[in-house]
Write an enzyme that holds these catalytic residues in place. Structure first.
Site, PDB file in Angstrom:
ATOM      1  N   ARG A 186     192.948  15.256   2.183  1.00 54.36           N
ATOM      2  CA  ARG A 186     191.767  14.784   1.477  1.00 54.36           C
ATOM      3  C   ARG A 186     190.477  15.106   2.231  1.00 54.36           C
ATOM      4  NH1 ARG A 186     193.094  10.945  -2.504  1.00 54.36           N
ATOM      5  NH2 ARG A 186     191.427   9.526  -1.937  1.00 54.36           N
TER       6      ARG A 186
ATOM      7  N   SER B 152     178.376  15.191  19.894  1.00 50.26           N
ATOM      8  CA  SER B 152     178.069  14.321  18.760  1.00 50.26           C
ATOM      9  C   SER B 152     179.259  13.470  18.358  1.00 50.26           C
ATOM     10  CB  SER B 152     177.656  15.152  17.536  1.00 50.26           C
ATOM     11  OG  SER B 152     176.385  15.698  17.688  1.00 50.26           O
TER      12      SER B 152
ATOM     13  N   ASP C  76     180.203   4.431   3.973  1.00 53.08           N
ATOM     14  CA  ASP C  76     180.332   4.285   2.522  1.00 53.08           C
ATOM     15  C   ASP C  76     178.966   3.898   2.006  1.00 53.08           C
ATOM     16  OD1 ASP C  76     180.759   3.155  -0.143  1.00 53.08           O
ATOM     17  OD2 ASP C  76     182.895   3.230   0.338  1.00 53.08           O
TER      18      ASP C  76
ATOM     19  N   TYR D 185     186.705  -4.633   3.238  1.00 55.82           N
ATOM     20  CA  TYR D 185     186.402  -3.207   3.445  1.00 55.82           C
ATOM     21  C   TYR D 185     184.907  -2.981   3.597  1.00 55.82           C
ATOM     22  CZ  TYR D 185     185.408   1.618   2.107  1.00 55.82           C
ATOM     23  OH  TYR D 185     184.900   2.903   2.060  1.00 55.82           O
TER      24      TYR D 185
ATOM     25  N   ALA E 163     183.488  -4.236   6.867  1.00 56.79           N
ATOM     26  CA  ALA E 163     183.826  -3.346   7.982  1.00 56.79           C
ATOM     27  C   ALA E 163     182.950  -2.102   7.972  1.00 56.79           C
ATOM     28  CB  ALA E 163     185.300  -2.966   7.909  1.00 56.79           C
ATOM     29  N   LYS E 164     182.739  -1.506   6.800  1.00 59.51           N
ATOM     30  CA  LYS E 164     181.895  -0.310   6.726  1.00 59.51           C
ATOM     31  C   LYS E 164     180.439  -0.642   7.047  1.00 59.51           C
ATOM     32  CE  LYS E 164     184.566   3.204   5.553  1.00 59.51           C
ATOM     33  NZ  LYS E 164     184.840   4.286   6.534  1.00 59.51           N
TER      34      LYS E 164
END
Length: 247
Positions: free
Chosen positions: A17, A136, A142, A155, A158-159
């Site tokens: 992906r 880097s 997200d 989720y 956390a993001k």
């Protein structure tokens, strides 16, 4: 853009992906890739074989469970040892699933926080002293972390924390290293779709560009953020979401 001496870049969750697309995009410009995987070893080996057939000795696979914090220093050392250098880390690996509040379990929270925040933090800590001057770190975020929606509290929390971590590490590691983020919107649906077909259609309708993005568009953004053209960028988060965040 190719580099005189091939850079070595560690990409977590690189087997499939978006991670695989990032690896292919960086490889196409002459970089060497350390492909991290956890359970997708066959896919990672297949990708490494594909990249090595295009350019010999340009991709290698390392397996590690990113939820095991004690394993992360060894992953960093092993990545550096592959070609005796390490130029960049792309924290891409991520768990993603719905957690309605009434059903949220401590195990789910630990998984989502572990892959989306704790692992990027401690792997960055392990890699930072090994990264070459001017190296880097890129965190995959997200775009909706700053505009939460119902059912994904763990989720998104956390993001959002990873977003703040990106900015904090940019301060702490400057000027030797740059730390930036790329924030996807709806790029590809999960293997285990979290939305019904009707909800998917509603989500696409929310995107000004009226389509999913696709892994390559994230890969191109990562490639730019890691390039010399972005050498004055640090602590930046590049949204690649077709305008979804504006809705």
């Amino acid at each position: 853009m190719s580099h005189p001496t091939p850079r070595v870049i560690l990409v977590t969750g690189a087997a499939r992906r978006i991670g695989a697309a990032i690896a292919r995009a960086l490889h196409a410009q002459g970089d060497r890739l350390v492909l991290h995987c956890r359970g997708s070893r066959a896919d990672a080996d297949s990708l490494a074989a594909e990249l090595n057939s295009a350019r010999p000795d340009s991709a290698r696979v390392l397996c590690a469970d990113l939820l095991d914090v004690d394993a992360l220093p060894a992953l960093a050392r092993d990545a550096h040892a592959q070609w005796g250098r390490l130029d960049a880390l792309v924290n891409n690996a991520s768990s993603y699933f719905a957690t309605p509040l009434t059903e949220l379990t401590p195990a789910q929270f630990d998984d989502l926080l572990g892959t989306n925040l704790r692992a990027p933090l401690f792997l960055s800590k392990a890699c930072a002293p090994l990264l070459a001057e001017g190296g880097s770190i890129v965190n995959i975020l997200d775009t909706q972390a700053r505009r939460p929606f119902a059912g994904f509290s763990a989720y998104l929390a956390a993001k959002s924390a990873l977003w703040t971590l990106t900015e904090a590490l940019a301060l702490e590691l400057a000027p030797r290293l740059r730390v930036n983020g790329v924030a996807p919107g709806h790029m590809v649906w999960a293997d285990q779709p979290q939305f019904t077909p009707e909800r998917q259609a509603q989500e696409v309708a929310r995107i000004p560009m009226q389509r999913l993005g696709g892994p390559d568009e994230i890969a191109h953004a990562v490639r730019f953020v890691l390039s010399p053209e972005a050498r004055y960028m640090t602590g930046a988060v590049v949204p690649v979401d077709g305008g979804l965040r504006l809705g």
